[in-house]
Scaffold this active site. Sequence first.
Site, short mmCIF file in Angstrom:
data_model
loop_
_atom_site.label_atom_id
_atom_site.label_comp_id
_atom_site.label_asym_id
_atom_site.label_seq_id
_atom_site.Cartn_x
_atom_site.Cartn_y
_atom_site.Cartn_z
N MET A 20 0.85 -1.19 0.00
CA MET A 20 0.00 0.00 0.00
C MET A 20 0.88 1.24 0.00
O MET A 20 1.80 1.36 0.79
CB MET A 20 -0.92 -0.03 1.24
CG MET A 20 -1.82 1.19 1.36
SD MET A 20 -2.93 1.40 -0.08
CE MET A 20 -3.03 3.19 -0.15
N GLU A 21 0.54 2.15 -0.94
CA GLU A 21 1.41 3.29 -1.20
C GLU A 21 1.10 4.49 -0.32
O GLU A 21 1.18 5.63 -0.78
CB GLU A 21 1.28 3.69 -2.67
CG GLU A 21 -0.09 4.27 -3.08
CD GLU A 21 -1.10 3.23 -3.57
OE1 GLU A 21 -0.91 2.03 -3.24
OE2 GLU A 21 -2.05 3.61 -4.26
N ASN A 22 0.77 4.30 0.99
CA ASN A 22 0.50 5.46 1.85
C ASN A 22 1.53 6.55 1.58
O ASN A 22 2.71 6.28 1.41
CB ASN A 22 0.61 5.07 3.31
CG ASN A 22 -0.30 3.93 3.68
OD1 ASN A 22 -1.49 3.97 3.39
ND2 ASN A 22 0.26 2.89 4.27
N HIS A 80 7.18 0.80 -8.39
CA HIS A 80 5.74 1.04 -8.54
C HIS A 80 5.21 1.87 -7.35
O HIS A 80 4.52 2.87 -7.54
CB HIS A 80 5.03 -0.32 -8.63
CG HIS A 80 3.53 -0.27 -8.62
ND1 HIS A 80 2.77 -0.63 -9.70
CD2 HIS A 80 2.64 0.09 -7.65
CE1 HIS A 80 1.48 -0.49 -9.40
NE2 HIS A 80 1.37 -0.06 -8.16
N GLU A 81 5.57 1.45 -6.15
CA GLU A 81 5.08 2.18 -4.97
C GLU A 81 5.67 3.59 -4.91
O GLU A 81 5.01 4.52 -4.48
CB GLU A 81 5.40 1.41 -3.68
CG GLU A 81 4.83 -0.01 -3.60
CD GLU A 81 3.33 -0.09 -3.86
OE1 GLU A 81 2.60 0.85 -3.48
OE2 GLU A 81 2.87 -1.09 -4.48
N HIS A 127 3.75 6.03 -7.18
CA HIS A 127 2.49 6.51 -6.59
C HIS A 127 2.68 7.77 -5.75
O HIS A 127 1.74 8.53 -5.57
CB HIS A 127 1.91 5.43 -5.67
CG HIS A 127 1.12 4.37 -6.38
ND1 HIS A 127 0.14 4.67 -7.32
CD2 HIS A 127 1.12 3.02 -6.24
CE1 HIS A 127 -0.40 3.53 -7.73
NE2 HIS A 127 0.17 2.52 -7.12
N GLU A 174 -3.02 2.62 -11.16
CA GLU A 174 -2.17 1.42 -11.09
C GLU A 174 -1.41 1.18 -12.40
O GLU A 174 -0.24 0.82 -12.39
CB GLU A 174 -3.01 0.20 -10.74
CG GLU A 174 -3.62 0.26 -9.34
CD GLU A 174 -2.59 0.47 -8.26
OE1 GLU A 174 -1.46 -0.03 -8.38
OE2 GLU A 174 -2.90 1.19 -7.28
ZN LIG Z 1 -0.20 0.42 -6.92
#
Ligand SMILES: [Zn+2]
Length: 917
Positions: A288-290, A323-324, A327, A346
């Site tokens: 999860m990209e918090n 990827h994260e 974000h 995404e």
């Molecule tokens: Zn993602």
Amino acid sequence: MGNKILALVAALLPKNYNLELELDPSKPNFKGSLTADLRVNKKSNANGISQFELHSRNLVITSASITTEAREYPLTVSCDETAQLAVFQFSKGNSLPSLEESETIQLNVKYVGSVQQVSSNRDQTVGIFKSSFNDGKNHIFATHCQPSFARSIFPCIDEPSFKCSIQLSIKTLTGFKVLSNVSQQSIETTTKNGYKLVKFNKTPLMTTSVFGFVAGHLDVLKSQVPEQEVGYPMVPIAVYSPIQINDATFTLDTILKYLPKLQSFFQNKFPLDKLDFVLLPFLNDMAMENFGLITIQMNHLLLSPTNLSNNMIRLQCEQLIVHELVHQWMGNFVSFDSWSHLWFNESFATWLACHLVSDNDTHDNDSHSYWNSDAYLLQQLEPQLISDSTITRKSIMDDISQLDLNKQDLITNDIFNHIAYTKGITMLRSLQLCIGDQLLSKAMSDLFNDNLALFHEKSVKPMDIWNHVGKFLKSENIPNFMSSWTRIPGFPLLSVSKEDAESTNLVQHRFLVDSKLDQVEDVPYHIPLFIKLPNGELDKENILMTDRTMNLKYPITLCNHNAQGYYRVSYESGLCYADFIKQIEEDKLSQLDLMKIIVDLSHIIGNPNYEKPIHLLGFFKLFKYLSEKVTKKPDLWEPISQCLSILEAIQLSVRVYGKGSKSPLGLDIITILWNAINLDTKSTYELQALGSLLTLTKTEPRSVEVAESYYSTLRSDSSDNKKVPSELVSSIFQVIVANLQNVKQWKKFHELIKATDRILKNIEGSYYPEGEQGKRLFIEDIYDNLGRNNDEELVKKTLNFIDGTIENEPAIQIMQGLANSIVGEPAKIELVWDWFVSHFHQWLRRSQKIPKISIIVESISFSVFQLVQVSHSDDLRSFIESEKDQVKDKLDLEGIWVDVQSAAISRLKLYEDSNSL
Ligand SMILES: [Zn+2]
């Protein structure tokens, strides 16, 4: 979740949340105290406010009041649990006088919420959750807010369209590390024995879905991304894990390597004052990209030296981490105003991660990059093209408009559309390749500029981004391209034909596998052409096709170079195939280009909408050439193994309609390949080719000899034999069963199922994974082949066996195998038909007690109809006519007949076209 967008209708809106939480691992609850600065909502037109609402889920509010400069107003609170709202009411006759737009008042709320206890992967990790480890002595509190679980942490406006700043304080054990989206402002340790109060800085504007904190027993690795010359400040980086922190070094190194690359791509600094990665024991969504506090399930990123020596694992981990990171800019700093845009968020992160990781690949050879790998072409792009080829597929826009965003307790998985996501990755890649990195970066850099705040102060739609990029680059093609691919369903087939060596015609139509073109609105797509010219260079003159047809006054070699676009290409002139061969001869055709040509052919051949004799002619020409070259170029085994599966389909169609009159096509090629193949090979593709050769010539002495030698190894008790490659197992079975002589041998083959564990020890390779799944696959392979025998006595035996096990699913596989193996053999087909007709009623009577029999009989009927429809077409029709009404509550005979006929159309076309060769 309720149907309204609260930010539009609420009378008061937060400007900033000041939140204090108390976390005690010995308690099942947490205490919260919220002070929110509120302003009047211009959009709600409230004149004198008597009540207002905030999202709240499973929170017990113990007190609430409003303070203005003048006075304090006590509030009563009621909860609407279905809509997940807390309704705050002023007491009668005491409503809030109308406010100036600039005026701020304070909401004070005290409440208690619950902490989810998580001890396995099955437990939901949403809201605040706690995992314990080290025999319950150590604990970690963590959060997951996407898509709408922030409301179970504090009363808030919990919608993607609403952004606000948050200032968090956490009171918890002094021994805990405490982290949140931004860095700590202060720590007080004197509050209570053994406790501390950690106050964080105020966050920038953000959506509640990327809010988060972690508190617990954690080890840490720290470093920093140094200040960059262009003026980006230093960014402190830390990676936390409850265990094995040294195995997280690769994560830290990857962040340090790629964060500066992202700053250069976005041409803007990292948007926060620090970045933490926290590895957690359990996290349902894997990652999860918090904002500033990325959480990842730890087994994905704790990498031992053995894992790290595997290039594929390294590549996957790099892609996940980058990827994260992406974000943080796209998705967090710039955010989207509805969950229906999640696919785009995404896609963007995956596309840019793959792009940067591939671009930076340390291998000199281009073929190692992700975009050139089977992982992309065969495992990601192809399955998506296949499922996007049916008439029922909707456009991305229509698909996402049907998401149920109001579903109770929505989770991220409910709003994630996989087809849109994969299509999005390819769209973005095509666009980047057409525009070029530098221009695309420049055009996007404004979006992330803090000072302009064009796209930061409120959430946006993906099209806002493309309109901006289009305006910057003065090109309407860019928004049009994105809009076309999101609004038009499916994808095109681009046909290439050459009348002479000097010009090329291009025509596009939608690609469909299950319907005729006149059943759809066949709208032209915006096709990025990626034309490769005969001199090996890419065409710069024509890069986009938006009309139905296009005529080029020059020769080309191919379109969709390296599968860079989301479409298939049909080559419809002999000159095209001659040119491919010339290019391979001169080493100018990439492996990926060759694979894509053959994969596309495999979907055109057998499709009655598009197949023409030239495809078969070209296919055989190319296939033969590759087979003649493979001893010098072993890489060609990969395209050859694809060609062999096309040949199997062609031969099957010829057997159905050809009545054994003509010798099978491709025999000359098969002979060349048998001479070229190395029986002791370890290469996966060569093994796959060997498997196909065995089944294509299953009754020939050479195949029997190879299969029998492996078959005895498989059954062996001794462990010092050389092992059987898993790629070959199913083909070995097919050859063995095709050559069985008597019922005793057939029973012995069937009994292999009892020895599954022992046999699996004699197999090497990855096709049968360890554990139950591998055993299941192996047993399925036995059933797939159990019916593939050729002897009349054994056909009778098999039919008896199917009848005796009609209530079990394997009956379906066994029947399908039998039907495939006796195609074109009238006497055996006669046996099957008589057997079917005489047992049909009896099966349906039994299905009254065991309902699933009717489902099995439906599949068996399909196989039998398909088998007999040429030789017994009159019998079959009168059978269906006389039975369909009697059995219609159990079985749809008419429907099965329609399916058989539509499959027959493509087989017949394939037969006719191959007959014309
Ligand atoms: Zn993602």
